[in-house]
Design a protein around this motif. Structure first.
Motif, short mmCIF file in Angstrom:
data_model
loop_
_atom_site.label_atom_id
_atom_site.label_comp_id
_atom_site.label_asym_id
_atom_site.label_seq_id
_atom_site.Cartn_x
_atom_site.Cartn_y
_atom_site.Cartn_z
N PRO A 293 -8.71 7.63 -24.02
CA PRO A 293 -8.35 8.60 -22.98
C PRO A 293 -9.54 9.06 -22.15
O PRO A 293 -9.38 9.49 -21.01
CB PRO A 293 -7.73 9.76 -23.77
N GLU A 294 -10.74 9.02 -22.72
CA GLU A 294 -11.96 9.43 -22.02
C GLU A 294 -12.84 8.22 -21.75
O GLU A 294 -12.91 7.31 -22.57
CB GLU A 294 -12.72 10.47 -22.85
N GLY A 295 -13.51 8.22 -20.60
CA GLY A 295 -14.32 7.07 -20.25
C GLY A 295 -15.73 7.38 -19.80
O GLY A 295 -16.50 6.47 -19.48
N MET A 296 -16.11 8.67 -19.78
CA MET A 296 -17.42 9.04 -19.26
C MET A 296 -18.57 8.44 -20.06
O MET A 296 -19.52 7.91 -19.49
CB MET A 296 -17.55 10.57 -19.23
N SER A 297 -18.49 8.49 -21.38
CA SER A 297 -19.58 7.96 -22.21
C SER A 297 -19.78 6.47 -21.97
O SER A 297 -20.91 6.01 -21.78
CB SER A 297 -19.28 8.21 -23.69
N PHE A 298 -18.69 5.72 -21.98
CA PHE A 298 -18.78 4.28 -21.77
C PHE A 298 -19.29 3.96 -20.36
O PHE A 298 -20.08 3.04 -20.16
CB PHE A 298 -17.42 3.62 -22.00
N ALA A 299 -18.82 4.73 -19.38
CA ALA A 299 -19.23 4.49 -18.00
C ALA A 299 -20.73 4.70 -17.81
O ALA A 299 -21.40 3.91 -17.14
CB ALA A 299 -18.44 5.41 -17.05
N ILE A 300 -21.26 5.77 -18.40
CA ILE A 300 -22.70 6.04 -18.27
C ILE A 300 -23.52 4.95 -18.94
O ILE A 300 -24.52 4.47 -18.39
CB ILE A 300 -23.05 7.42 -18.86
N LEU A 301 -23.10 4.52 -20.13
CA LEU A 301 -23.85 3.48 -20.84
C LEU A 301 -23.81 2.15 -20.09
O LEU A 301 -24.81 1.42 -20.05
CB LEU A 301 -23.29 3.31 -22.26
N ILE A 302 -22.67 1.83 -19.49
CA ILE A 302 -22.58 0.59 -18.70
C ILE A 302 -23.52 0.65 -17.51
O ILE A 302 -24.25 -0.30 -17.22
CB ILE A 302 -21.12 0.36 -18.23
N MET A 303 -23.54 1.79 -16.83
CA MET A 303 -24.42 1.93 -15.67
C MET A 303 -25.88 2.04 -16.08
O MET A 303 -26.77 1.64 -15.32
CB MET A 303 -24.00 3.14 -14.83
N ASN A 304 -26.15 2.57 -17.28
CA ASN A 304 -27.53 2.56 -17.81
C ASN A 304 -28.08 1.14 -17.86
O ASN A 304 -29.25 0.89 -17.55
CB ASN A 304 -27.57 3.15 -19.22
#
Length: 322
Positions: A293-304
């Motif tokens: 349901p949440e995607g912020m953590s994954f999104a930040i790590l992908i962009m990292n």
């Protein structure tokens, strides 16, 4: 003869320790609110997280790196501990918190060489590791009502939407929290993500002290608002409105405190905007179409992982301010 020392060559009164202290001050409102809502368990979890991060960094620095000038003095390990605790439910067993700290410090930070050398945000690596390893404990949320925890468990607003849509319901069929409850923090969730107003106060402090710039927070939140608005206008029965997306999950916490990490974000202003837009779009995609349901953590790590490429494309000329 000229003696040229390693970069940076720009001299300033600002130090790493001062910047980290500013971030700690900015996190205080969210910490106070989490303790007010969840009670002593929130404070204990945060203290255990901070103490574990400091211990693991000290041990690695002393016995593996053989470094006498211990890096714990820069306070970055304290930031990692607080941010990791802010991404955890208050009911998480403390031994799991310690494991998360070991992954955050030992794997995500020190294995790359310490502060400034790490590719990924340490706190988020620890959080994602715990989420994948202990999904049941990491998704057990205390139900919050009028700023008190009643001892039962309930879904977060994002979890309610995900479960409702998967069961064939529409947004209108769900009893979602009001905008006021979302903004103040009368909802379930991780320790540091529930109060939007507390996080905004911290963000304003960071901007006023020039600890961060506006580029990443504005681009992250702006792209979340725009992309979620497009989905909402296309099908309001299956997509929540932009305000809901901005005020739930780790949107504010991630945009203000996690994505703005110096070591894992781009150097140029335009690069930061690209970075932020990528995080915002990926967050909404994962929330709407992903398994979580949440995607912020994954999104930040992908962009990292894309930061070196962004820096290479948007390289900064020597002496340039942008």
């Amino acid at each position: 003869m000229l003696t040229v020392s390693p970069s940076p060559h720009y001299q300033s009164e600002t130090s790493t320790t001062k910047l980290m202290c500013n971030v700690l001050i900015a996190l205080v409102p969210a910490l106070i609110f989490s303790v007010y809502v969840f009670g002593f368990s929130a404070l204990l979890l945060t203290l255990v997280s901070v103490a574990s991060c400091l211990l693991f960094e000290f041990v690695i620095d002393k016995w593996l790196f053989k470094n006498q000038n211990y890096s714990i003095k820069d306070c970055s390990a304290i930031i990692t501990g607080v941010l990791l605790s802010f991404n955890l439910p208050n009911s998480l067993p403390l031994w799991m918190v310690v494991i998360g700290c070991l992954i955050a410090i030992g794997v995500a930070k020190m294995s790359f060489g310490g502060l400034g050398c790490n590719i990924f945000n340490p706190a988020l690596v620890g959080r994602v590791f715990l989420l994948i390893s202990f999904p049941a404990d990491m998704t057990t949320w205390s139900k919050v009502s009028e700023y008190t925890v009643d001892g039962t468990t309930g879904a977060t607003p994002l979890g309610m939407v995900k479960e409702g849509i998967m069961s064939g319901k529409t947004i209108a069929d769900l009893s979602l929290p009001s905008t006021t409850d979302l903004f103040i923090g009368n909802i379930g969730g991780s320790l540091g993500e529930i109060s939007v107003i507390a996080l905004i106060i911290g963000g304003i402090y960071l901007l006023c002290t020039k600890t961060i710039t506006w580029h990443i927070p504005v681009s992250v939140l702006g792209s979340i608002a725009v992309f979620s608005c497009i989905l909402y206008l296309a099908n309001p029965e299956l997509n929540a409105n932009p305000i809901f997306h901005l005020c739930t999950g780790g949107a504010m916490l991630g945009a203000i405190f996690m994505a703005t990490d110096y070591a894992t974000s781009p150097m140029t202003s335009f690069g930061k905007i690209i970075f932020g837009i990528g995080i915002g779009v990926l967050t909404v995609i994962i929330r709407r179409f992903g398994a979580y349901p949440e995607g912020m953590s994954f999104a930040i790590l992908i962009m990292n992982a894309l930061v070196p490429l962004i820096n290479k494309i948007q390289h900064r000329r020597y002496g340039s301010k942008n």
